[in-house]
Design a protein around this motif. Structure first.
Motif, PDB file in Angstrom:
ATOM      1  N   HIS A 117      51.500  32.152  34.083  1.00  0.00           N
ATOM      2  CA  HIS A 117      50.743  33.117  34.867  1.00  0.00           C
ATOM      3  C   HIS A 117      50.725  34.453  34.136  1.00  0.00           C
ATOM      4  CE1 HIS A 117      50.541  30.572  38.495  1.00  0.00           C
ATOM      5  NE2 HIS A 117      51.733  30.155  38.096  1.00  0.00           N
ATOM      6  N   ASN A 118      49.650  35.175  34.282  1.00  0.00           N
ATOM      7  CA  ASN A 118      49.526  36.495  33.673  1.00  0.00           C
ATOM      8  C   ASN A 118      50.225  37.506  34.578  1.00  0.00           C
ATOM      9  OD1 ASN A 118      48.839  38.768  32.233  1.00  0.00           O
ATOM     10  ND2 ASN A 118      46.702  38.802  32.928  1.00  0.00           N
ATOM     11  N   VAL A 119      51.542  37.530  34.500  1.00  0.00           N
ATOM     12  CA  VAL A 119      52.305  38.385  35.408  1.00  0.00           C
ATOM     13  C   VAL A 119      52.101  39.867  35.093  1.00  0.00           C
ATOM     14  CG1 VAL A 119      54.046  36.616  35.842  1.00  0.00           C
ATOM     15  CG2 VAL A 119      54.379  38.238  33.961  1.00  0.00           C
ATOM     16  N   LEU A 120      51.721  40.198  33.859  1.00  0.00           N
ATOM     17  CA  LEU A 120      51.535  41.602  33.501  1.00  0.00           C
ATOM     18  C   LEU A 120      50.377  42.238  34.268  1.00  0.00           C
ATOM     19  CD1 LEU A 120      52.097  41.486  29.632  1.00  0.00           C
ATOM     20  CD2 LEU A 120      53.748  42.026  31.440  1.00  0.00           C
ATOM     21  N   ALA A 121      49.493  41.412  34.819  1.00  0.00           N
ATOM     22  CA  ALA A 121      48.374  41.937  35.605  1.00  0.00           C
ATOM     23  C   ALA A 121      48.723  42.133  37.072  1.00  0.00           C
ATOM     24  CB  ALA A 121      47.176  40.990  35.487  1.00  0.00           C
ATOM     25  N   LEU A 122      49.909  41.703  37.484  1.00  0.00           N
ATOM     26  CA  LEU A 122      50.295  41.815  38.891  1.00  0.00           C
ATOM     27  C   LEU A 122      50.602  43.266  39.252  1.00  0.00           C
ATOM     28  CD1 LEU A 122      52.667  38.725  39.096  1.00  0.00           C
ATOM     29  CD2 LEU A 122      50.376  38.906  40.085  1.00  0.00           C
ATOM     30  N   PRO A 123      50.199  43.729  40.426  1.00  0.00           N
ATOM     31  CA  PRO A 123      50.505  45.115  40.833  1.00  0.00           C
ATOM     32  C   PRO A 123      51.992  45.435  40.789  1.00  0.00           C
ATOM     33  CG  PRO A 123      48.874  44.148  42.307  1.00  0.00           C
ATOM     34  CD  PRO A 123      49.339  43.044  41.412  1.00  0.00           C
ATOM     35  N   ALA A 124      52.838  44.486  41.162  1.00  0.00           N
ATOM     36  CA  ALA A 124      54.273  44.748  41.169  1.00  0.00           C
ATOM     37  C   ALA A 124      54.790  45.099  39.784  1.00  0.00           C
ATOM     38  CB  ALA A 124      55.030  43.530  41.709  1.00  0.00           C
ATOM     39  N   VAL A 125      54.202  44.472  38.749  1.00  0.00           N
ATOM     40  CA  VAL A 125      54.603  44.762  37.369  1.00  0.00           C
ATOM     41  C   VAL A 125      53.953  46.056  36.895  1.00  0.00           C
ATOM     42  CG1 VAL A 125      54.567  43.928  34.983  1.00  0.00           C
ATOM     43  CG2 VAL A 125      54.986  42.326  36.871  1.00  0.00           C
TER      44      VAL A 125
END
Length: 345
Positions: A117-125
């Motif tokens: 998953h592209n976690v770097l695009a998540l708001p939390a990150v």
């Protein structure tokens, strides 16, 4: 055509099967200095022979279990910034966004992400409430046990992941001085600290300036090492160094330990960490340091979280432990940690 490739793959698979059968037949035997069993260990796990000599295992089965675990794919792990968010709330947020996640069983701040998953695009990150960090690195910060208001030094800070975790565990209070010999890596530490909203991190590129700011309540040295415990995410690490390089690395580690020892206040703590499997970088290094510095002694591991993540490991009660890659319910890097207290008050 593809036929030669298929034939080569078939031969490789038959060779692998022979290696497995040979190791299974000798799993209770001591690791030999040469011969087909040793060749099977080297070939099956893709490690040089000197690793087998310097590793913490005595028998074939012990090496198979640990090296086998290090060859499995690693799951992505996140760390919740303890000063800005709570793990249950972040878990709900990520699940609502369609990301399959679960809490790490060892780290009190960690979240496992299943799949890609592209976690770097998540708001939390993006907003600095969550950082990408291996569970092993999270546990190092947890076991350092920094207190709000203390003065802490991360002398080999690298990109700042552990400094950020220490500063967050302190609730943004006190001071964490982050230093690394590679000044370029410190720029990333500044950026990440701003994103996380941590104003208690001071980045210091000069080792001399770091020394002038002593003493510290806690000094963490995550020293340069063979990185043999990171094999699952760095498959080439087995061939990055040779036995002569190991000697040079251990000399650098000893020099760092001797340098920072005087910067720990009496009653304070020195925490030594490697992401290595190899005994010369770990137990042997600490034994030699304690012989040179009788003002230090092993101290029980700290952990204010109440999570008690490593009480099932031998050595945890004494402050010196090796986190093996085959630990149940653990998916991070293998590492070694020694928490040493400076005598006096």
């Amino acid at each position: 055509g593809v036929a030669p490739w298929l034939q080569a793959l078939g031969r490789l698979e038959r060779l692998r099967e022979r290696w497995v059968e040979r190791l299974e037949a000798h799993r209770k035997a001591e690791i030999p200095g040469r011969g087909p069993v040793r060749e099977a260990l080297e070939g099956l796990f893709g490690v040089p022979g000197w690793w087998l000599d310097a590793g913490p295992w005595a028998r074939v089965g012990e090496a198979v279990r640990e090296l086998g675990r290090l060859r499995r794919p690693q799951e992505l792990t996140l760390r919740v910034q303890a000063h800005r968010a709570e793990r249950p709330a972040v878990l709900r947020e990520l699940r609502d966004a369609g990301v399959p996640v679960s809490p790490t069983p060892r780290s009190p701040w960690g979240i496992r992400v299943a799949g890609r998953h592209n976690v770097l695009a998540l708001p939390a990150v993006r907003e600095g409430r969550v950082e990408v960090q291996d569970e092993g690195s999270q546990l190092v910060a947890c076991l350092c046990d920094p207190k709000p208001g203390e003065r802490v030094l991360d002398f080999c800070a690298g990109g700042g992941g552990k400094a950020l975790a220490l500063a967050a565990a302190m609730g943004g209070r006190g001071e964490v001085v982050a230093h690394d010999a590679d000044r370029a890596r410190l720029r990333d530490t500044r950026r990440r600290a701003r994103r996380a909203g941590l104003g208690n991190i001071r980045v210091e590129a000069s080792a001399e300036a770091v020394g002038r700011r002593a003493p510290y309540d806690l000094v963490l040295v995550d020293v340069p090492c063979s990185s043999s415990g990171t094999l699952r995410r760095n498959p080439d690490v087995a061939w990055r160094w040779n036995a002569e390089d190991l000697g040079r690395l251990t000399a650098v580690q000893a020099e760092i330990l001797d340098r920072v020892a005087g910067w720990v206040r009496p009653g304070g703590f020195l925490v030594y960490v490697t992401c290595s499997l190899l005994v010369p970088e770990n137990q042997a290094q600490i034994e030699a340091f304690l012989a040179r510095h009788p003002e230090f002694a092993p101290a029980p591991l700290g952990d204010r979280t109440g999570h008690e993540p490593l009480l099932d490991l031998p050595g945890a009660e004494a402050g010196i432990l090796r986190l093996p890659a085959n630990l149940p319910r653990y998916t991070g890097d293998a590492f070694f940690l020694a928490r040493l207290g400076r005598l006096g008050s």
